[in-house]
Every structure is written in C-alpha cells, then in structure tokens.
Design a protein around this motif. Structure first.
Motif, PDB file in Angstrom:
ATOM      1  N   ASN A  52       0.820  -1.215   0.000  1.00 14.76           N
ATOM      2  CA  ASN A  52       0.000   0.000   0.000  1.00 14.76           C
ATOM      3  C   ASN A  52       0.852   1.264   0.000  1.00 14.76           C
ATOM      4  O   ASN A  52       0.491   2.262  -0.620  1.00 14.76           O
ATOM      5  N   LEU A  53       1.981   1.206   0.707  1.00 16.71           N
ATOM      6  CA  LEU A  53       2.884   2.362   0.706  1.00 16.71           C
ATOM      7  C   LEU A  53       3.387   2.653  -0.702  1.00 16.71           C
ATOM      8  O   LEU A  53       3.509   3.807  -1.118  1.00 16.71           O
ATOM      9  N   LYS A  54       3.678   1.579  -1.450  1.00 15.11           N
ATOM     10  CA  LYS A  54       4.134   1.744  -2.835  1.00 15.11           C
ATOM     11  C   LYS A  54       3.001   2.249  -3.716  1.00 15.11           C
ATOM     12  O   LYS A  54       3.192   3.106  -4.581  1.00 15.11           O
ATOM     13  N   LYS A  55       1.792   1.709  -3.486  1.00 13.36           N
ATOM     14  CA  LYS A  55       0.635   2.096  -4.298  1.00 13.36           C
ATOM     15  C   LYS A  55       0.293   3.569  -4.128  1.00 13.36           C
ATOM     16  O   LYS A  55       0.020   4.277  -5.102  1.00 13.36           O
ATOM     17  N   TYR A  56       0.313   4.063  -2.884  1.00 10.14           N
ATOM     18  CA  TYR A  56      -0.101   5.443  -2.613  1.00 10.14           C
ATOM     19  C   TYR A  56       1.062   6.432  -2.539  1.00 10.14           C
ATOM     20  O   TYR A  56       0.851   7.623  -2.320  1.00 10.14           O
ATOM     21  N   GLY A  57       2.302   5.918  -2.699  1.00  7.55           N
ATOM     22  CA  GLY A  57       3.454   6.824  -2.743  1.00  7.55           C
ATOM     23  C   GLY A  57       3.882   7.346  -1.395  1.00  7.55           C
ATOM     24  O   GLY A  57       4.442   8.442  -1.303  1.00  7.55           O
ATOM     25  N   GLY A  58       3.636   6.616  -0.328  1.00  6.47           N
ATOM     26  CA  GLY A  58       4.037   7.051   1.012  1.00  6.47           C
ATOM     27  C   GLY A  58       2.996   6.679   2.044  1.00  6.47           C
ATOM     28  O   GLY A  58       1.914   6.174   1.729  1.00  6.47           O
ATOM     29  N   GLU A  59       3.352   6.938   3.305  1.00 14.19           N
ATOM     30  CA  GLU A  59       2.454   6.568   4.398  1.00 14.19           C
ATOM     31  C   GLU A  59       1.238   7.489   4.455  1.00 14.19           C
ATOM     32  O   GLU A  59       0.125   7.046   4.701  1.00 14.19           O
ATOM     33  N   GLU A  60       1.446   8.791   4.230  1.00 12.55           N
ATOM     34  CA  GLU A  60       0.355   9.762   4.358  1.00 12.55           C
ATOM     35  C   GLU A  60      -0.177  10.138   2.978  1.00 12.55           C
ATOM     36  O   GLU A  60       0.575  10.580   2.105  1.00 12.55           O
ATOM     37  N   VAL A  61      -1.466   9.944   2.791  1.00 15.68           N
ATOM     38  CA  VAL A  61      -2.102  10.199   1.497  1.00 15.68           C
ATOM     39  C   VAL A  61      -3.084  11.358   1.655  1.00 15.68           C
ATOM     40  O   VAL A  61      -3.894  11.369   2.590  1.00 15.68           O
ATOM     41  N   THR A  62      -3.008  12.351   0.749  1.00 13.92           N
ATOM     42  CA  THR A  62      -3.971  13.458   0.747  1.00 13.92           C
ATOM     43  C   THR A  62      -5.083  13.143  -0.238  1.00 13.92           C
ATOM     44  O   THR A  62      -4.815  12.814  -1.402  1.00 13.92           O
ATOM     45  N   ILE A  63      -6.312  13.233   0.217  1.00 13.82           N
ATOM     46  CA  ILE A  63      -7.473  12.889  -0.624  1.00 13.82           C
ATOM     47  C   ILE A  63      -8.175  14.171  -1.049  1.00 13.82           C
ATOM     48  O   ILE A  63      -8.793  14.860  -0.218  1.00 13.82           O
ATOM     49  N   LEU A  64      -8.052  14.517  -2.338  1.00  9.62           N
ATOM     50  CA  LEU A  64      -8.735  15.690  -2.883  1.00  9.62           C
ATOM     51  C   LEU A  64     -10.101  15.323  -3.435  1.00  9.62           C
ATOM     52  O   LEU A  64     -11.006  16.152  -3.457  1.00  9.62           O
ATOM     53  N   ASN A  65     -10.228  14.084  -3.920  1.00  6.70           N
ATOM     54  CA  ASN A  65     -11.488  13.591  -4.465  1.00  6.70           C
ATOM     55  C   ASN A  65     -12.025  12.491  -3.543  1.00  6.70           C
ATOM     56  O   ASN A  65     -11.342  11.499  -3.301  1.00  6.70           O
ATOM     57  N   PRO A  66     -13.235  12.642  -2.994  1.00  8.83           N
ATOM     58  CA  PRO A  66     -13.771  11.641  -2.054  1.00  8.83           C
ATOM     59  C   PRO A  66     -13.787  10.224  -2.614  1.00  8.83           C
ATOM     60  O   PRO A  66     -13.727   9.258  -1.855  1.00  8.83           O
TER      61      PRO A  66
END
Length: 683
Positions: free
Chosen positions: A461-475
């Motif tokens: 999941n870290l690889k998929k989202y590019g890091g531990e913390e993910v910013t969600i702009l689109n719900p």
C-alpha cells in the motif's frame, strides 16, 4: 461627420434590440483608443442604447470609468521621484467598511481621476465586483501628491475584505511599507479587521488606524475607539477620522501617509531586481505582470530574466497604473508598475517570481508561501467539444488568481475535467462566475469537499499510494478502511465577533458543528470575541449563513488553518437506481453519516426532475444502506381512450406500460441538474 459615420457603421452591425455581443465586439474593435471610446460613449448616450443590451451596458460602464479618467496624461517623468519621495501603501479592512470608496476619494484629491463625475468604485473593474458590490481582485494605482513644495509618488493598493480573498491581501502587502487599517464607525472592529491587522503587523508594516463613516447618524466613535484600544492597543489620539463618501478628513489622511509611512528600502545603484506580486492576461498584449521594483532600473527594450524559469524576455512596454495603464518607458527602484515582456505562455508569469537583467546574478526575493486550498471541487465542460477552450480559460484565469490550484481529473459520467482548489466557497462561486462572464465558459461544478488525509500501512500500500500519508482531494479516492491506520481531517481556528446577548446561540451552533471553545473576551461593554476550533468540513457550506441568522446579522466570522486532527471518517456513496454516482460521493464523520445521508437523499429528491420511470436514491457506507428516497414516475394515462370496454383490454395496456417502465429504468439516463451538487450539502 464623425458621429454620423459611427452611427451608420453601428447600425449596419446590429439593431438597437440585439441580444448578441455584436455591439460590444464592434465597438471594441473600432474604438480601441481612449478618445474614440469617449466618442462612442457620447453616441450611446445620445441614442439611449444603454438599457437595451447587456453587452452594450457593460461597455458603457467601462466607458464611464474611462470618461472619469479623462485627465490629461502628460509624459510622466518618473526620474524626478527619488526613493525618499515614494510611498507604497495598501487599504485593508473588513467587508463593506469603505475601502473602494476611500480609494475613489484619494484618486480624486490627487487629480488622478476627474471630480466632476460620480465615481463609484473605479478600481473595482471586474463585472462580478460591480454586480456583487465587493472587491475580489486587488488593484493598484499610482498617485501624485504635492506636499510641502515636494511632489510625492504614492502607490495605492485596494484590497478585498472577504476571508476567501485573504491571499490577495497578503500578496499585496509584500509591495507595501504601510497600510491604512479602515474601521467602520458604526460596525466597529470585525473578524476580518483582526485578521488583516495581524497580517500587517507580522509583515512589520506601519499601520495607520482610520475610522470611516463618521458622517453616519448611527456612528459610535467612542465605542469603536475603545475596541481599537482593547484589541490592538491603539491610542484614541492616533486614530484618524474620515468620511470616504463625503471626503471629510481624506486630505489629512494623505498627509499622514507621507509623514508616517516610510519610503521603500530600495537602492538605485544595485542591479535591477523586481518582485512580481500579481499578473493577468490581456487578449491583445498577453501576460501582464505587476512588479515592485526593489533595486536598480528597468527600461523598455531591456533583456530581463526570470530567476525561477531562467527564461529571457525583451521588455515591450512598462509603466504605471494611473489608474489604467500609462506607459512611462522606465521604472526606478522603489516604484510599482506593470511590465509586458512578450511572455507567450501564461505559466511563465508566476506570482512571487523575481525578475532581473539578463546576465546578472542577483539573490531571488523571498516570494510568497503557496496558498493552501481549503475547498476542492470538480470542474467539467458542459459540452466535451469545449474542453480545449475551457483549458485555455482556466490557464488565463488562474494566472490572474494564483491562489487556485489545478489538478487534472476524470469522471466516468462527466468525462475529462479538473479538480480545482479554492480558499472558500465564495472564492469558488466568484471564480466560476468569472469563467462564465469573461470567457463564456459553460461548466458543471461538483459538490465541494475539503482535503482529508489517511495514513496507510503495508509495503504494498505504501508503494501504491506513494508514502504513508495520502492526501485525498477527491472523495472517490479515499482508501479502504482495512488498509488505513487512521484518518485525518483539516481543522480551523475561527474568530467570531458578536453581541453578548447571542452567546448561548453561538455556543450551541459551534457544539453542533463539533467545535471546541478556545477563548472568549469582551472587546467593549457589549461585544464578545469568541475563538473556537472547528472541523473545516463543518463550516465550508452554510456555517456563516446560520451564524448570521441566529445573531440577527450582527456576527462576523474569520478563520485560519489549524492543521489536521485524527477523526473517525467514512465514505458515503450515493446511488441512483443502484448506479454509483461518483460526483455525489462525500466523506463525513461516522457520527453524522446517517443524518447527512438522509439530508442528501432528501435534497436530491427535491432537485432531480421526475422521469417516466421510478428513481430510487440510496446512500451507502460500504455495503450497508443507511438512507433511501424514491422519486415516483410520471404516469401517462394509457387508459384515456378506453371508454368502457372489457377489463382485459385495460389490464393489457397497464401491463405493457409496466414492462416499458421496467425496460426504461434499466437503460434510462437520469439527468442531475448542475446546481444539485451544491444544494445537497446545504442543511
């Protein structure tokens, strides 16, 4: 002879009652110079065309400003203004405290515009500003003022007052050494007054406190002076009293600007260095940059370089705003003006960039912190064939409004579009209105949402989202709960000023919105300043409307970022006839999910027009449905022609109709109106 020629040509182009934009197009093409526009304006006055066509009316408004500015523009020699004779200042205040009116009086007293016409917000040039009666865009104007046998160059910046345009204020202050802090003598200190004061204070600017509207019968100068003393520690004797409407005390204010605001810390002997603090797009000239010259000299024909992009340009035109563009051929250290340098790409004129001469090495100026978007919404063209035109319009408008962030987005239902970030809901509304008015763009705007964060775990999941913390702009992109350690939601610290009689109502409203009280102090005998920490999602749509309602319109509200806080969030999917509508997906707190879902379904039932088949509206969290509404089908009377007859004939017709409706429900498209995306979020 000339008037007859204008009239004949005009009548060939369009009739008096034309509904298209031909009059405006023809007039702009034929009368580009100021003198010709004034001639055209006289013609329009004579034939009484102003009221028959909205486009002509808009042109007349522009011409009125040009007519007001019909002061003889001699060749202005900026070399006769040494740095010590330059003052750069801004006007800051809460909404509707008289900033634009005071700017008009300053322009009149310094003979920048004529006094023999009624000037109403000359610096509010955008159509949206005149329609709404608010300042949206900061505007600059250079004034010449005689004081003690010396001529001073005063560079004035008129700024917006609404919290959503706070970034405009912060950028404008970077070009100033002092501010006029304007306070209404009736309303007193308001929330945005407090925010603007500390913005100027943190920038180490000289602050001139000014009380406006002293001519009002309901003015309370003693109460306002006490508020200024209690909140800002400003002595009553230091406060200037003016009436911007009548011009009372404005001359004394100009003298105070010269005496108390320091000259800019500029050095003429150093190499040229200028800070680009604003920019806009002109369809004839391209990108135009507003620049504060910090050091050196720049002339027409010079080769200049951007410290950011390292690209080189030749200066085609430069000058000052007086109050419209007046070419001067040269700008010196300490002065504020505009530069046109053949920047072909709108992305090249980046606000906060440092300009210097080609081949020189200078230290770039600090620039600005990037604006942090508080509200995001999807913007899509109504017709996919207009995608390229909308992309160009967005590029040009974001050049003028650099606080808008742009991300490419795609929707299964609406196609290719953008996810835009705004500083608030009013900012979003004004931006969309400018798109329609200035670029004739027809867009669909999805429901606004705030930027959430999620902390994911697991190497995959870290690889998929590019890091531990993910910013969600689109719900729609909220990660599944089984891969998330915790969700975070943005918080703000709000400042509310209101009469103490409404204390219990305000506290109840804040508690309903999951608020946490921080502080409360009396600013005078009857008014409270209330500080509270609130989730941004709870205030973004209708908090201010409710606040005004429960306080009879006496409350004012301002907020600033307060970081992120751990929250129990869920994604609510909205389904129409079992089809997931991604554009209506929303994120909310788990405790409010059921109530919010019921409200959304109810609003959609009111908003979506009835079809020939039944529409079911459902809200789901994961696989669990938590709310439902049904829109009944429009029923055609298939038995209308059966006058009596056998019952089997009627049953056959009704059965056929039921089968048809069932088939339509499978393949039918449900039309969701454009305004539904915002209406569903209002309580």
């Amino acid at each position: 002879m000339l008037m007859r020629k204008i009239k004949n040509n005009y009548l060939v182009q369009t009739s008096f009652v034309s509904k298209d934009s031909a009059p405006l197009t023809w007039l702009k093409r034929k009368f580009r110079s100021q003198a010709s526009k004034l001639t055209a304006f006289k013609f329009l006055e004579n034939v009484g065309l102003e009221g028959t066509n909205t486009h002509v009316k808009r042109f007349v408004q522009t011409s009125t400003v040009l007519r007001a500015n019909n002061v003889k523009k001699e060749n202005i020699d900026l070399q006769r203004f040494p740095v010590e004779n330059i003052r750069n200042f801004s006007i800051i205040a809460h909404v509707d405290h008289g900033k634009s009116t005071l700017a008009d009086r300053l322009l009149e007293i310094t003979n920048t515009i004529s006094k023999n016409v009624r000037n109403l917000q000359v610096l509010d040039r955008l159509q949206v500003e005149r329609e709404r009666g608010i300042t949206v865009k900061a505007q600059t104007a250079s004034l010449f003022y005689n004081y003690n046998d010396e001529v001073y160059l005063l560079n004035l910046v008129d700024t917006p007052g609404h919290v959503d345009f706070n970034y405009e204020v912060s950028r404008s202050l970077s070009a100033c050494q002092g501010v006029i802090l304007l306070v209404d003598a009736n309303q007193g200190v308001q929330a945005q007054t407090v925010a603007n004061f500390y913005l100027a204070f943190e920038s180490n600017l000289t602050i001139l406190p000014v009380m406006n509207k002293i001519d009002l019968k309901v003015a309370k100068p003693d109460v306002v002076l006490k508020q200024l003393k209690n909140i800002f520690d400003i002595k009553p004797e230091d406060v200037l009293k003016v009436s911007a409407k009548n011009g009372t005390g404005v001359e004394e204010l100009l003298r105070a600007v010269v005496e108390k605001i320091p000259p800019p810390p500029a050095d003429l002997a150093k190499p040229f260095r200028g800070l680009m603090f604003d920019s806009w797009y002109d369809q004839y000239k391209g990108a135009v940059a507003n620049v504060a010259i910090c050091d050196g000299v720049v002339r027409k024909g010079d080769k200049i370089q951007s410290c950011n992009t390292k690209k080189t340009y030749e200066v085609q035109e430069l000058g000052i705003m007086h109050p419209t563009e007046v070419p001067t051929g040269v700008l010196f250290a300490g002065q504020v003006g505009y530069i046109i340098a053949n920047m072909k790409n709108v992305n090249e004129a980046q606000v906060g960039d440092t300009l210097c001469h080609d081949g020189t090495s200078v230290e770039p100026l600090p620039g600005f912190k990037p604006a942090r978007a508080m509200v995001f919404a999807g913007v899509y063209p109504s017709d996919h064939t207009e995608f390229s035109a909308l992309r160009n319009a967005l590029n040009r408008l974001t050049l003028n409004d650099s606080s808008v962030s742009v991300h490419v987005d795609h929707s299964p239902a609406l196609g290719q579009g953008w996810r835009l970030g705004f500083l608030g809901l009013l900012h979003m509304d004004v931006f969309n209105q400018r798109l329609e008015q200035e670029y004739d763009a027809s867009v669909i705007v999805t429901a606004p949402n705030v930027p959430y964060k999620a902390r994911v775990f697991g190497a995959k999941n870290l690889k998929k989202y590019g890091g531990e913390e993910v910013t969600i702009l689109n719900p729609c992109h909220l990660p599944d709960p089984h891969v998330v350690k915790e969700y975070l939601e943005p918080m703000v610290i709000g400042t509310i000023l209101f009469p103490d009689q409404y204390l219990s109502s305000v506290m109840n409203l804040c508690m309903e919105r999951r608020g946490e009280q921080v502080d409360q102090v009396y600013i005078d005998d009857t008014r409270l300043m209330f500080k509270v920490i609130l989730p941004l999602s709870e205030i973004v749509v209708d908090f201010f409307d409710d606040l005004k309602s429960i306080t009879s319109g006496f409350a004012s509200f301002d907020y600033e970022d307060h970081g992120y806080q751990v929250a129990d969030l869920v994604k609510v999917n909205i389904l129409l006839n079992s089809r997931d509508v991604e554009e209506l997906t929303l994120i909310c707190h788990r405790a409010r999910a059921r109530v919010t879902s019921k409200q959304v379904c109810s609003k959609l039932k009111e908003t979506i027009p009835r079809q020939l088949f039944k529409i079911s509206i459902q809200a789901a969290v994961g696989s669990k449905f938590i709310a439902r509404e049904d829109i009944p089908a429009l029923k055609k009377d298939v038995l209308a022609k059966c006058y009596g007859g056998d019952i089997s004939r009627k049953m056959k017709l009704l059965k056929r109709q039921a089968e048809g409706k069932k088939r339509m429900r499978k393949i039918g498209n449900i039309d969701v109106p454009k305004d539904a995306f915002i209406k569903v979020l209002k309580r």
